[in-house]
Scaffold this active site. Structure first.
Site, PDB file in Angstrom:
ATOM      1  N   HIS A  24     115.119 124.728 107.077  1.00  0.00           N
ATOM      2  CA  HIS A  24     115.417 125.315 108.396  1.00  0.00           C
ATOM      3  C   HIS A  24     114.135 125.841 109.035  1.00  0.00           C
ATOM      4  CE1 HIS A  24     117.918 127.675 111.304  1.00  0.00           C
ATOM      5  NE2 HIS A  24     116.814 128.419 111.312  1.00  0.00           N
ATOM      6  N   GLU A  25     113.359 126.590 108.263  1.00  0.00           N
ATOM      7  CA  GLU A  25     112.129 127.157 108.814  1.00  0.00           C
ATOM      8  C   GLU A  25     111.083 126.075 109.083  1.00  0.00           C
ATOM      9  OE1 GLU A  25     112.197 130.049 109.947  1.00  0.00           O
ATOM     10  OE2 GLU A  25     114.125 130.502 109.026  1.00  0.00           O
ATOM     11  N   HIS A  28     111.472 124.734 112.445  1.00  0.00           N
ATOM     12  CA  HIS A  28     110.775 125.510 113.478  1.00  0.00           C
ATOM     13  C   HIS A  28     109.267 125.303 113.403  1.00  0.00           C
ATOM     14  CE1 HIS A  28     114.437 127.510 114.614  1.00  0.00           C
ATOM     15  NE2 HIS A  28     114.543 128.195 113.498  1.00  0.00           N
TER      16      HIS A  28
END
Length: 447
Positions: A24-25, A28
């Protein structure tokens, strides 16, 4: 239930959840780096740092509580006005100074912390435009959607492994067993008595290992298709073609009318009088088309979107069940503790290892779907909240351009910090309720 298997199941879920957070990170981080944003930290977890290493301008590391993660980007909010740039008579600025209460102080603290992320950027050669707020709207949206999209893609991969890699347990056309006699439904008796009638399957001469080719002249590819014809033909003698020892044989079978549990049109199980012959099928893993995994992920995403707005009410019902001691609704939400407990129970069940692996992957895929949908909620500090701020900023700029006005100042999301605080408190409260319920009134899914 073995303790070791239970612990292994919990550990596997924790590792899988950590991987989900890390991806998920990364969702980003990659676009942020690609668009030139200065990223100070990439961290998995919260709390004290256990390990970290700086590579270039970014510190990568792990923290003590693996319940989330974050990347620290320069300029999540526009910088506050400095003293001397304001509009007071003495030249002192009024923006960025908070007073008069907790929320105002929170806004000021957020701006101060944000200004620190920008410190050192000004004046560096080629460093202009590396703050998040300076990016075009579409780039900010891409960065914020990158995290949830990674969770969705991981869910698709996991479901594809379950559906197309492992396969779904399916009743095949190979007969596993044939009942010698017919016992009344609901009886605990398992052995045939001398006066018990022979089952239609036994009377017709069916044997374990026979492969059903057709029933009543209709070719069948699954046991469900054969069962549907049998259930619709009580009291009528029909031909059934089986393959035995490499050769096909035609037998005559007369299904008897009996009360049995059947699946209704809406998927619910109900009792009905149908044709019954007394045979069971061999269950095997049948690999599904590659599109079935993504389709399952999309279907579950739609279901989660449909119930996510009911989350506060569902958490309230869970709290009531916890206080009153009532059994929880099997469809009630789970915390990470509840998901871990479920994974442990799945790993400890007396089932083939492939069944347990498939179930654990399904649980992890469902968690990623939940993370995807939850992070899209249009509330700060969630990713969806930052997307809404970016879109609102773009709308204001487009409106000013349409009317040939000067571009407005960037949207100051720091003013929404009090709202963020309220959302965070609500999330913490719901998490506490769900964790307590999962510890003291867990959902009973496996009996």
């Amino acid at each position: 239930m073995t303790v070791i298997a239970f612990i292994i199941g919990v550990a596997l879920l924790v590792v899988g959840l950590a991987v989900s957070i890390a991806l998920h990170e990364l969702g980003h981080l990659f676009p942020a780096k690609h668009f030139g944003v200065r990223v100070g930290q990439y961290m998995i977890g919260f709390g004290p740092t256990l390990w970290s290493r700086r590579i270039g301008e970014t510190e990568y590391g792990f923290k003590a509580l693996p319940l989330g993660g974050y990347i620290s980007m320069a300029g999540m909010y526009p910088p506050s006005r400095r003293a001397g740039a304001g509009d007071g008579a003495d030249g002192s600025g009024t923006e960025g100074k908070a007073g008069g209460g907790l929320f105002a102080t929170m806004v000021q603290d957020a701006r101060a912390a944000n200004d620190e992320t920008l410190a050192g950027r000004d004046g560096e050669d080629g460093d202009t435009g590396r703050a998040f707020y300076e990016l075009p709207v579409y780039k900010r949206v891409i960065i914020m959607l990158g995290g949830p999209v990674m969770n969705f893609l991981l869910a698709i991969v996991l479901f594809a492994i379950v559906f197309s890699g492992i396969g779904l347990q399916t009743a095949t056309t190979t007969i596993a067993s044939v009942n010698e006699c017919v016992l009344p439904a609901g009886m605990t008796q398992t052995e045939c008595t001398p006066d018990a009638p022979a089952s239609p399957a036994a009377a017709a001469g069916l044997r374990p290992g026979d492969v059903i080719v057709s029933v009543d002249g209709t070719a069948v590819a699954t046991f469900a298709e054969a069962s549907a014809i049998v259930q619709a033909s009580p009291g009528r003698t029909i031909p059934i073609v089986v393959r035995r020892g490499g050769a096909e044989q035609t037998l005559q079978i007369t299904p008897m009318l009996a009360e049995r549990q059947v699946a209704g049109a809406d998927g619910t199980v109900e009792t009905a009088e149908v044709g019954f012959v007394g045979m069971t099928a061999t269950v095997e893993y049948v690999r599904q088309p590659i599109a079935d995994g993504p389709q399952a992920a999309l279907a579950q995403t739609g279901q989660v979107f449909g119930i996510i707005w009911q989350l506060p009410a569902r958490v309230y019902d869970t709290a009531v069940d916890l206080i009153t001691g009532q059994s929880r609704d099997p469809n009630s939400p789970l915390s990470v503790v509840g998901a871990g407990r479920l994974a442990g129970e799945v790993a400890a069940t007396d089932a083939p290892i492939l069944n347990r692996v498939s179930s654990l992957l399904t649980i992890l895929g469902s968690l990623n779907i939940a993370l995807f949908v939850f992070n899209l909620l249009p509330l700060l500090p969630l990713d969806g909240g930052h997307v809404v701020v970016a879109l609102w900023d773009g709308l204001r700029r487009a409106w000013a351009k349409l009317w040939r006005r000067p571009p407005p100042a960037p949207v100051d999301a720091a003013k929404l910090v009090p709202v963020t605080f309220v959302v965070v408190i609500a999330l913490i409260a719901m998490t506490v309720v769900l964790v307590a319920a999962d510890l003291f009134n867990p959902v009973q899914l496996l009996g």
